[in-house]
Design a protein around this motif. Structure first.
Motif, PDB file in Angstrom:
ATOM      1  N   GLU A 160       0.857  -1.172   0.000  1.00 30.61           N
ATOM      2  CA  GLU A 160       0.000   0.000   0.000  1.00 30.61           C
ATOM      3  C   GLU A 160       0.902   1.232   0.000  1.00 30.61           C
ATOM      4  O   GLU A 160       1.943   1.231   0.663  1.00 30.61           O
ATOM      5  N   ALA A 161       0.535   2.279  -0.756  1.00 30.73           N
ATOM      6  CA  ALA A 161       1.386   3.473  -0.759  1.00 30.73           C
ATOM      7  C   ALA A 161       0.608   4.710  -1.154  1.00 30.73           C
ATOM      8  O   ALA A 161      -0.369   4.633  -1.902  1.00 30.73           O
ATOM      9  N   SER A 162       1.039   5.853  -0.638  1.00 29.84           N
ATOM     10  CA  SER A 162       0.492   7.146  -1.048  1.00 29.84           C
ATOM     11  C   SER A 162       1.608   7.940  -1.716  1.00 29.84           C
ATOM     12  O   SER A 162       2.784   7.777  -1.372  1.00 29.84           O
ATOM     13  N   ALA A 163       1.224   8.781  -2.662  1.00 28.58           N
ATOM     14  CA  ALA A 163       2.219   9.610  -3.352  1.00 28.58           C
ATOM     15  C   ALA A 163       1.547  10.905  -3.793  1.00 28.58           C
ATOM     16  O   ALA A 163       0.320  10.999  -3.796  1.00 28.58           O
TER      17      ALA A 163
ATOM     18  N   LEU B  11       0.792   3.388 -11.799  1.00 36.64           N
ATOM     19  CA  LEU B  11       0.993   3.406 -10.343  1.00 36.64           C
ATOM     20  C   LEU B  11       0.760   2.015  -9.736  1.00 36.64           C
ATOM     21  O   LEU B  11       1.565   1.529  -8.930  1.00 36.64           O
ATOM     22  N   LEU B  12      -0.351   1.380 -10.136  1.00 29.50           N
ATOM     23  CA  LEU B  12      -0.653   0.065  -9.563  1.00 29.50           C
ATOM     24  C   LEU B  12       0.350  -0.973 -10.066  1.00 29.50           C
ATOM     25  O   LEU B  12       0.806  -1.836  -9.302  1.00 29.50           O
TER      26      LEU B  12
ATOM     27  N   ARG C  99      -3.316   0.406  -3.428  1.00 32.42           N
ATOM     28  CA  ARG C  99      -3.113  -0.743  -2.535  1.00 32.42           C
ATOM     29  C   ARG C  99      -3.424  -2.054  -3.244  1.00 32.42           C
ATOM     30  O   ARG C  99      -4.258  -2.107  -4.166  1.00 32.42           O
ATOM     31  N   ILE C 100      -2.718  -3.063  -2.802  1.00 26.01           N
ATOM     32  CA  ILE C 100      -2.999  -4.430  -3.248  1.00 26.01           C
ATOM     33  C   ILE C 100      -4.056  -4.943  -2.274  1.00 26.01           C
ATOM     34  O   ILE C 100      -3.784  -5.064  -1.077  1.00 26.01           O
TER      35      ILE C 100
ATOM     36  N   ARG D 126      -3.824 -10.755  -8.774  1.00 29.94           N
ATOM     37  CA  ARG D 126      -3.644  -9.697  -7.768  1.00 29.94           C
ATOM     38  C   ARG D 126      -4.704  -8.625  -8.038  1.00 29.94           C
ATOM     39  O   ARG D 126      -4.757  -8.067  -9.137  1.00 29.94           O
ATOM     40  N   PHE D 127      -5.519  -8.344  -7.030  1.00 27.96           N
ATOM     41  CA  PHE D 127      -6.551  -7.317  -7.144  1.00 27.96           C
ATOM     42  C   PHE D 127      -6.038  -6.050  -6.478  1.00 27.96           C
ATOM     43  O   PHE D 127      -5.525  -6.101  -5.355  1.00 27.96           O
ATOM     44  N   LEU D 128      -6.183  -4.940  -7.197  1.00 28.57           N
ATOM     45  CA  LEU D 128      -5.655  -3.674  -6.683  1.00 28.57           C
ATOM     46  C   LEU D 128      -6.691  -2.562  -6.784  1.00 28.57           C
ATOM     47  O   LEU D 128      -7.632  -2.654  -7.588  1.00 28.57           O
ATOM     48  N   ALA D 129      -6.508  -1.531  -5.988  1.00 24.61           N
ATOM     49  CA  ALA D 129      -7.410  -0.380  -6.017  1.00 24.61           C
ATOM     50  C   ALA D 129      -6.590   0.887  -5.815  1.00 24.61           C
ATOM     51  O   ALA D 129      -5.516   0.862  -5.200  1.00 24.61           O
ATOM     52  N   ALA D 130      -7.110   1.995  -6.353  1.00 26.33           N
ATOM     53  CA  ALA D 130      -6.409   3.278  -6.195  1.00 26.33           C
ATOM     54  C   ALA D 130      -7.417   4.412  -6.145  1.00 26.33           C
ATOM     55  O   ALA D 130      -8.553   4.281  -6.623  1.00 26.33           O
TER      56      ALA D 130
END
Ligand SMILES: CCCCCCCCCCCC(=O)SCCNC(=O)CCNC(=O)[C@H](O)C(C)(C)COP(=O)(O)OP(=O)(O)OC[C@H]1O[C@@H](n2cnc3c(N)ncnc32)[C@H](O)[C@@H]1OP(=O)(O)O
Length: 218
Positions: free
Chosen positions: A114-117, A144-145, A181-182, A190-194
């Motif tokens: 998980e990360a913020s930028a 990004l993802l 985030r994953i 792998r499911f991801l969201a942003a």
């Protein structure tokens, strides 16, 4: 060993291109730090150029002069073209922005789920009415993802689908926050969201699936 004519990747004679090995090979800088710094500064300058050009009203003479200058630069670079794995563009994996100008620069730490930028779009990415182009927003999410995954400890994967919701106009020229985030992993999936925010306003969000490449898969 021979070279794939299309991609420039070294392959065993007759062996198909291995996408997973190619991505793994990109996790080291493609050159010395001094070249990395110069290349990064050059791509920042290019971003600035594109933003100013996209926002400028120039006359016929100016457009013709710029075309000639660009043509000169293009012809100087022609002789330096290399295959996909040897190119420098986007391959500075040790630097924010990775040395490309397709999307604005951002940075996420290594080894995170998980990360913020922060990210700022310039006028090059305007769709109309000073709103960021929806395609540019989707591209940011894909990158990004994908980059969050590439920086995690999971094996290389590729986008299978990406759904973007545009919730509010994304403003140009101001700092935005992205959070990625994953969410979960199921076998090779792998499911991801942003989410992209301007202050408290959610401008856009996305969810997507990345599928781990099998060894040898192109
Ligand atoms: C510089 C550093 C670099 C890193 C730089 C990082 C930033 C750059 C980011 C850019 C990323 C890109 O643009 S990548 C380029 C855009 N994407 C592509 O070109 C992908 C093209 N498609 C493919 O290559 C393939 O379809 C794959 C790899 C995605 C999946 O093929 P496969 O490996 O054969 O897997 P397959 O058996 O079909 O599916 C595995 C499981 O996933 C599910 N699945 C597969 N696709 C889908 C789908 N669209 N929607 C729902 N589910 C799906 C299947 O049902 C199955 O579930 P189950 O039955 O197991 O439950």
């Amino acid at each position: 060993m021979s070279t794939d004519q299309q991609t420039g990747h070294a392959t065993e004679a007759g062996a198909p291109f291995d996408g997973r090995a190619a991505i793994e090979a990109l996790m080291v800088a493609p050159g010395p730090p001094a070249l990395g710094s110069a290349y990064q500064a050059m791509t920042e300058e290019l971003r600035g150029f594109l933003d100013v050009l996209a926002g400028a009203a120039i006359d016929t003479e100016h457009a013709a002069r710029l075309r000639a200058q660009l043509a000169q630069m293009t012809s100087r670079l022609r002789g330096l073209e290399v295959g996909e794995p040897q190119r420098l563009w986007g391959h500075w994996t040790d630097r924010p922005g990775r040395g490309q100008a397709l999307i604005p620069s951002y940075d996420v730490p290594k080894g995170s789920l998980e990360a913020s930028a922060t990210v700022t779009f310039g006028r090059f990415h305007v769709g109309e009415n000073m709103a960021v182009h929806g395609g540019a927003i989707s591209m940011l999410f894909d990158d990004l993802l994908g980059w969050l995954l590439a920086r995690s400890d999971l094996p290389p994967s590729r986008t299978a689908f990406l759904t973007t919701n545009f919730r509010a106009v994304t403003p140009v020229g101001v700092e935005l926050t992205v959070h990625a985030r994953i969410t979960h992993v199921e076998g090779r999936k792998r499911f991801l969201a942003a989410e992209l925010r301007h202050g408290d306003t959610v401008c856009a969000d996305a969810e997507g699936l990345w599928v781990e490449l099998r060894p040898g898969q192109p």
